[in-house]
Design a protein around this motif. Structure first.
Motif, PDB file in Angstrom:
ATOM      1  N   SER A 193      62.851  76.065  -4.589  1.00 10.18           N
ATOM      2  CA  SER A 193      63.959  76.000  -5.544  1.00 10.18           C
ATOM      3  C   SER A 193      64.530  74.596  -5.673  1.00 10.18           C
ATOM      4  N   CYS A 194      64.086  73.692  -4.834  1.00 13.80           N
ATOM      5  CA  CYS A 194      64.635  72.333  -4.882  1.00 13.80           C
ATOM      6  C   CYS A 194      64.140  71.611  -6.132  1.00 13.80           C
ATOM      7  N   PRO A 195      65.054  71.132  -6.971  1.00 16.88           N
ATOM      8  CA  PRO A 195      64.646  70.513  -8.238  1.00 16.88           C
ATOM      9  C   PRO A 195      63.945  69.168  -8.070  1.00 16.88           C
ATOM     10  N   THR A 196      64.112  68.538  -6.935  1.00 18.22           N
ATOM     11  CA  THR A 196      63.489  67.227  -6.743  1.00 18.22           C
ATOM     12  C   THR A 196      62.360  67.266  -5.709  1.00 18.22           C
ATOM     13  N   GLU A 197      61.993  68.470  -5.282  1.00 18.02           N
ATOM     14  CA  GLU A 197      60.930  68.638  -4.271  1.00 18.02           C
ATOM     15  C   GLU A 197      61.214  67.800  -3.034  1.00 18.02           C
ATOM     16  N   ALA A 198      62.466  67.812  -2.620  1.00 21.06           N
ATOM     17  CA  ALA A 198      62.882  67.011  -1.459  1.00 21.06           C
ATOM     18  C   ALA A 198      62.559  67.685  -0.143  1.00 21.06           C
ATOM     19  N   ILE A 199      62.263  69.000  -0.200  1.00 23.68           N
ATOM     20  CA  ILE A 199      62.078  69.754   1.048  1.00 23.68           C
ATOM     21  C   ILE A 199      60.605  69.962   1.327  1.00 23.68           C
ATOM     22  N   LYS A 200      60.219  69.588   2.540  1.00 22.54           N
ATOM     23  CA  LYS A 200      58.850  69.858   3.001  1.00 22.54           C
ATOM     24  C   LYS A 200      58.918  70.915   4.088  1.00 22.54           C
ATOM     25  N   CYS A 211      67.097  64.063  -2.142  1.00 21.88           N
ATOM     26  CA  CYS A 211      68.130  65.100  -2.299  1.00 21.88           C
ATOM     27  C   CYS A 211      69.234  64.625  -3.234  1.00 21.88           C
ATOM     28  N   ILE A 212      69.536  65.458  -4.237  1.00 26.19           N
ATOM     29  CA  ILE A 212      70.614  65.133  -5.185  1.00 26.19           C
ATOM     30  C   ILE A 212      71.826  66.033  -4.969  1.00 26.19           C
ATOM     31  N   SER A 213      71.869  66.706  -3.820  1.00 24.65           N
ATOM     32  CA  SER A 213      73.034  67.498  -3.406  1.00 24.65           C
ATOM     33  C   SER A 213      73.369  68.621  -4.379  1.00 24.65           C
ATOM     34  N   CYS A 214      72.329  69.260  -4.923  1.00 22.86           N
ATOM     35  CA  CYS A 214      72.575  70.331  -5.901  1.00 22.86           C
ATOM     36  C   CYS A 214      73.064  71.615  -5.235  1.00 22.86           C
ATOM     37  N   GLY A 215      72.691  71.824  -3.983  1.00 26.46           N
ATOM     38  CA  GLY A 215      73.159  72.998  -3.245  1.00 26.46           C
ATOM     39  C   GLY A 215      72.238  74.195  -3.264  1.00 26.46           C
ATOM     40  N   ALA A 216      71.133  74.112  -3.981  1.00 30.22           N
ATOM     41  CA  ALA A 216      70.250  75.286  -4.092  1.00 30.22           C
ATOM     42  C   ALA A 216      69.737  75.742  -2.726  1.00 30.22           C
ATOM     43  N   CYS A 217      69.304  74.819  -1.905  1.00 31.19           N
ATOM     44  CA  CYS A 217      68.743  75.223  -0.609  1.00 31.19           C
ATOM     45  C   CYS A 217      69.821  75.797   0.307  1.00 31.19           C
ATOM     46  N   VAL A 218      70.985  75.198   0.280  1.00 29.94           N
ATOM     47  CA  VAL A 218      72.085  75.683   1.130  1.00 29.94           C
ATOM     48  C   VAL A 218      72.510  77.082   0.687  1.00 29.94           C
ATOM     49  N   LYS A 243      74.433  65.267   1.829  1.00 32.59           N
ATOM     50  CA  LYS A 243      73.063  65.655   1.487  1.00 32.59           C
ATOM     51  C   LYS A 243      72.704  66.862   2.344  1.00 32.59           C
ATOM     52  N   ALA A 244      71.698  67.597   1.886  1.00 32.46           N
ATOM     53  CA  ALA A 244      71.253  68.748   2.677  1.00 32.46           C
ATOM     54  C   ALA A 244      70.323  68.283   3.788  1.00 32.46           C
ATOM     55  N   GLU A 245      70.358  68.992   4.899  1.00 33.38           N
ATOM     56  CA  GLU A 245      69.410  68.727   5.974  1.00 33.38           C
ATOM     57  C   GLU A 245      69.079  70.033   6.671  1.00 33.38           C
TER      58      GLU A 245
HETATM   59 FE1  SF4 Z   1      69.077  68.582  -1.970  1.00 36.66          FE
HETATM   60 FE2  SF4 Z   1      66.940  69.906  -2.872  1.00 36.66          FE
HETATM   61 FE3  SF4 Z   1      68.712  71.110  -1.303  1.00 36.66          FE
HETATM   62 FE4  SF4 Z   1      69.347  70.502  -3.816  1.00 36.66          FE
HETATM   63  S1  SF4 Z   1      67.782  71.980  -3.152  1.00 36.66           S
HETATM   64  S2  SF4 Z   1      70.660  70.206  -2.002  1.00 36.66           S
HETATM   65  S3  SF4 Z   1      68.261  68.548  -4.055  1.00 36.66           S
HETATM   66  S4  SF4 Z   1      67.383  69.375  -0.751  1.00 36.66           S
END
Ligand code: SF4
Length: 62
Positions: A53-60, A10-17, A31-33
Motif C-alpha cells: 500500500s505504500c505509494p512510494t514503495e519505501a517498504i521492503k 517515505c512521504i509520511s502518508c500513514g498508510a502503513c501505520v 517518518k514511518a519505521e
Molecule cells: Fe511512508 Fe510508505 Fe508508510 Fe506512507 S506507506 S508512511 S510513504 S512508508
C-alpha cells in the motif's frame, strides 16, 4: 521476515501505520519505521499488505 522503511522514500502518508500498526510506527522525524526486528508470523500478511500500500514503495519486506 523483516520489514524496513527507506527513510528517503517515505512521504509520511500513514498508510502503513494505519494498515499494520503492530509493525510500523512514526519515528522522531515523522517518518514511518519498523518497530520490530522480526515481524511476528501472524503479522506477516498485514506487514506485506502495508508494503504493497505504500505509494512510494519505501517498504521492503523479506
Ligand atoms: Fe511512508 Fe510508505 Fe508508510 Fe506512507 S506507506 S508512511 S510513504 S512508508
Amino acid at each position: 521476515m523483516k520489514a524496513q522503511v527507506d527513510q528517503d522514500l517515505c512521504i509520511s502518508c500513514g498508510a502503513c501505520v494505519d494498515t499494520c500498526p503492530e509493525v510500523y510506527d512514526w519515528n522522531d522525524d515523522d517518518k514511518a519505521e519498523a518497530i520490530v526486528d522480526v515481524v511476528p508470523d501472524n503479522m506477516e500478511d498485514q506487514a506485506r499488505e502495508a508494503a504493497d500500500s505504500c505509494p512510494t514503495e519505501a517498504i521492503k519486506v523479506e
